[in-house]
Design a protein around this motif. Structure first.
Motif, mmCIF file in Angstrom:
data_model
loop_
_atom_site.group_PDB
_atom_site.id
_atom_site.type_symbol
_atom_site.label_atom_id
_atom_site.label_comp_id
_atom_site.label_asym_id
_atom_site.label_seq_id
_atom_site.Cartn_x
_atom_site.Cartn_y
_atom_site.Cartn_z
ATOM 1 N N GLY A 288 -10.929 -20.568 -33.424
ATOM 2 C CA GLY A 288 -10.229 -19.386 -32.956
ATOM 3 C C GLY A 288 -10.891 -18.089 -33.351
ATOM 4 O O GLY A 288 -11.605 -17.469 -32.564
ATOM 5 N N VAL A 289 -10.683 -17.690 -34.594
ATOM 6 C CA VAL A 289 -11.073 -16.344 -35.015
ATOM 7 C C VAL A 289 -12.580 -16.114 -34.982
ATOM 8 O O VAL A 289 -13.051 -15.129 -34.393
ATOM 9 N N PHE A 290 -13.349 -16.987 -35.628
ATOM 10 C CA PHE A 290 -14.788 -16.731 -35.737
ATOM 11 C C PHE A 290 -15.484 -16.639 -34.371
ATOM 12 O O PHE A 290 -16.217 -15.680 -34.109
ATOM 13 N N PRO A 291 -15.282 -17.620 -33.471
ATOM 14 C CA PRO A 291 -15.942 -17.469 -32.162
ATOM 15 C C PRO A 291 -15.393 -16.291 -31.362
ATOM 16 O O PRO A 291 -16.153 -15.585 -30.695
ATOM 17 N N SER A 292 -14.093 -16.052 -31.462
ATOM 18 C CA SER A 292 -13.521 -14.942 -30.709
ATOM 19 C C SER A 292 -14.013 -13.608 -31.258
ATOM 20 O O SER A 292 -14.261 -12.666 -30.495
ATOM 21 N N CYS A 293 -14.172 -13.503 -32.583
ATOM 22 C CA CYS A 293 -14.730 -12.285 -33.187
ATOM 23 C C CYS A 293 -16.146 -12.031 -32.686
ATOM 24 O O CYS A 293 -16.492 -10.904 -32.318
ATOM 25 N N ALA A 294 -16.964 -13.081 -32.707
ATOM 26 C CA ALA A 294 -18.358 -12.922 -32.278
ATOM 27 C C ALA A 294 -18.434 -12.470 -30.821
ATOM 28 O O ALA A 294 -19.280 -11.638 -30.456
ATOM 29 N N LEU A 295 -17.548 -12.999 -29.989
ATOM 30 C CA LEU A 295 -17.556 -12.646 -28.572
ATOM 31 C C LEU A 295 -16.921 -11.290 -28.308
ATOM 32 O O LEU A 295 -17.158 -10.683 -27.257
ATOM 33 N N ALA A 296 -16.106 -10.807 -29.254
ATOM 34 C CA ALA A 296 -15.413 -9.530 -29.050
ATOM 35 C C ALA A 296 -16.391 -8.364 -28.939
ATOM 36 O O ALA A 296 -16.128 -7.398 -28.218
ATOM 37 N N PHE A 297 -17.524 -8.444 -29.636
ATOM 38 C CA PHE A 297 -18.480 -7.334 -29.625
ATOM 39 C C PHE A 297 -19.134 -7.147 -28.258
ATOM 40 O O PHE A 297 -19.108 -6.032 -27.707
ATOM 41 N N PRO A 298 -19.738 -8.191 -27.653
ATOM 42 C CA PRO A 298 -20.312 -7.974 -26.324
ATOM 43 C C PRO A 298 -19.257 -7.668 -25.268
ATOM 44 O O PRO A 298 -19.517 -6.892 -24.345
ATOM 45 N N VAL A 299 -18.073 -8.251 -25.417
ATOM 46 C CA VAL A 299 -17.008 -7.966 -24.453
ATOM 47 C C VAL A 299 -16.618 -6.493 -24.523
ATOM 48 O O VAL A 299 -16.405 -5.843 -23.492
ATOM 49 N N ALA A 300 -16.534 -5.948 -25.737
ATOM 50 C CA ALA A 300 -16.188 -4.533 -25.891
ATOM 51 C C ALA A 300 -17.276 -3.634 -25.321
ATOM 52 O O ALA A 300 -16.997 -2.651 -24.625
ATOM 53 N N VAL A 301 -18.524 -3.968 -25.609
ATOM 54 C CA VAL A 301 -19.634 -3.150 -25.131
ATOM 55 C C VAL A 301 -19.707 -3.155 -23.608
ATOM 56 O O VAL A 301 -19.994 -2.129 -22.974
ATOM 57 N N LEU A 302 -19.428 -4.293 -23.002
ATOM 58 C CA LEU A 302 -19.576 -4.433 -21.552
ATOM 59 C C LEU A 302 -18.371 -3.937 -20.758
ATOM 60 O O LEU A 302 -18.437 -3.881 -19.529
ATOM 61 N N THR A 303 -17.281 -3.597 -21.429
ATOM 62 C CA THR A 303 -16.093 -3.208 -20.665
ATOM 63 C C THR A 303 -16.378 -2.002 -19.772
ATOM 64 O O THR A 303 -16.974 -1.014 -20.220
#
Length: 203
Positions: free
Chosen positions: A66-81
């Motif tokens: 849950g947290v660790f993979p979602s945290c790692a993916l949160a950064f590119p998702v935020a940048v690409l929004t």
């Protein structure tokens, strides 16, 4: 919506010119759902005290699936929004705090510092569940701006939507973290006040 793997059903805008944007978002959302569902188990005192083995096993899944993979993916998702800099900024702040609290909580439990682990996990779960409150608050802010203060953004619907969505995220994060810090500090004062004064002099 995301389990269908259909970009047309996404709740947030997708960059059509970046093929991996939607897969990253989908993976982030699905692992985030795992974290949100299991977060409640981690802060359930009865489960933690009565079934500590279950609590530990659920905790491993919470972290690793849950947290660790979602945290790692949160950064590119935020940048690409494509939703604008206001939303990008708050998503990046949440991602940083979410990652820091997760690492601190995980490290504390590995080192058997259980009190520190509890404190860091309360902060982490406050951030994990921020998205739930932000949905409600963002909708309230959007509706309130449209109907009560329509001239705030000169009747620009898209600007109102993105600005109030960012406001909802900031407000939810601050409310969640503020409540947790209040909860963590309040028992200390009571505990200190309840300690009887020690007698002075020789017994």
């Amino acid at each position: 919506r995301y389990m269908t793997l259909d970009p047309a059903l996404s709740r947030v805008p997708i960059r059509s010119n970046i093929a991996f944007h939607y897969p990253l978002l989908t993976a982030h959302v699905l692992t985030g759902v795992v974290a949100i569902v299991l977060a409640w188990c981690q802060v359930w005192p009865w489960l933690r005290e009565t079934h500590p083995r279950v609590h530990r096993r659920v905790g491993w899944v919470y972290f690793l699936a849950g947290v660790f993979p979602s945290c790692a993916l949160a950064f590119p998702v935020a940048v690409l929004t494509p939703a604008g800099q206001a939303i990008r900024s708050v998503l990046l702040v949440i991602a940083v705090l979410w990652t820091v609290t997760a690492i601190a909580g995980f490290r504390a439990v590995l080192q058997r510092r259980y009190d520190d682990h509890r404190r860091w996990m309360l902060r982490n779960i406050a951030l994990t569940t921020t998205i739930i409150s932000s949905r409600i608050l963002s909708q309230l802010f959007v509706d309130g701006t449209f109907y009560l203060l329509p001239n705030t953004y000169n009747h620009q619907a898209l600007l109102t939507l993105t600005s109030m969505s960012a406001t909802g995220l900031w407000t939810a994060m601050l409310l969640h973290l503020g409540f947790v810090e209040w909860y963590l500090l309040r028992p200390r004062k009571r505990a200190a006040a309840s300690v009887p004064p020690q007698p002075t002099g020789a017994p």
